[in-house]
Each structure stands twice: as structure tokens, then as C-alpha cells.
Design an enzyme around this catalytic site. Structure first.
Site, short mmCIF file in Angstrom:
data_model
loop_
_atom_site.label_atom_id
_atom_site.label_comp_id
_atom_site.label_asym_id
_atom_site.label_seq_id
_atom_site.Cartn_x
_atom_site.Cartn_y
_atom_site.Cartn_z
N TYR A 146 -25.08 -2.05 22.15
CA TYR A 146 -24.07 -2.92 22.77
C TYR A 146 -22.93 -2.07 23.34
O TYR A 146 -22.53 -2.26 24.49
CB TYR A 146 -23.54 -3.92 21.74
CG TYR A 146 -22.52 -4.88 22.30
CD1 TYR A 146 -22.91 -5.96 23.07
CD2 TYR A 146 -21.16 -4.71 22.05
CE1 TYR A 146 -21.98 -6.85 23.59
CE2 TYR A 146 -20.22 -5.59 22.55
CZ TYR A 146 -20.64 -6.66 23.32
OH TYR A 146 -19.72 -7.53 23.84
N SER B 57 -15.88 -5.06 27.03
CA SER B 57 -15.54 -5.42 25.66
C SER B 57 -14.65 -4.32 25.11
O SER B 57 -14.66 -3.20 25.63
CB SER B 57 -16.84 -5.50 24.83
OG SER B 57 -16.56 -5.56 23.46
#
Length: 98
Positions: free
Chosen positions: A18, A5
């Protein structure tokens, strides 16, 4: 192919867990690519760092700057990944405006 990401290459407030997992995926894949190259392997790796994809997670995100982080379609992301793998591209940052 490893899906990380943009949160794997820059921290995001409120998403520490995350980001940590995505940084880990990024580091593992990058290290593996270098190790494979060092031994002359023909095996490649590609790490993909997308911003927001028009799926359940991306659609619900509270994004302040959609011009920098547009909502990408799944088809667009898949096409970019396949093209990168065909070129043995090590890193793909999407949408590319980052």
C-alpha cells in the site's frame, strides 16, 4: 487531483504494498507539478495525503493514536480538497496535525 495517503509520505509496518503505491502516486504528481511549472503551464496539480477517512477502509483501521490520526468525515476531506484546488495548493496533508 491525486489522492495518496499519509502512507505515501511515511512508511507503515505491514503495509509495504500500500505504501509503495501511495509513494508512487506522490512522486508522479510532484514530478508532474514541477515539469508543468518549468514549461510555464497554467495547469496545476494537487496531491492529497489523508490519514483515516470515515469510510469502509478508515473505519475498520486499528489506529493506536486517534488524537494524531482522527477519523475524518468525507465531507471535511472534500471541502479541504476543493479549497486547496482553488488556491492551486500542491500538497494537502490531512488532518494537518501530522
Amino acid at each position: 487531483v491525486t489522492i495518496s495517503s499519509v502512507a505515501g509520505i511515511m512508511g507503515v509496518a505491514g503495509l509495504s504494498d500500500y505504501c509503495a503505491s501511495k509513494f508512487g502516486a506522490f512522486g508522479l504528481t510532484e514530478s508532474l507539478r514541477f515539469e508543468l511549472a518549468k514549461i510555464g503551464s497554467k495547469v496545476g496539480t494537487t496531491i492529497v495525503c489523508p490519514s483515516y477517512i470515515d469510510n469502509g477502509m478508515g473505519k475498520d483501521a486499528d489506529v493506536k493514536c486517534r488524537s494524531v490520526f482522527p477519523l475524518m468525515t468525507e465531507d471535511y476531506v472534500v471541502r479541504r480538497i476543493l479549497a486547496a484546488v482553488a488556491r492551486n495548493q500542491g500538497l494537502v496533508v490531512l488532518p494537518g496535525t501530522i
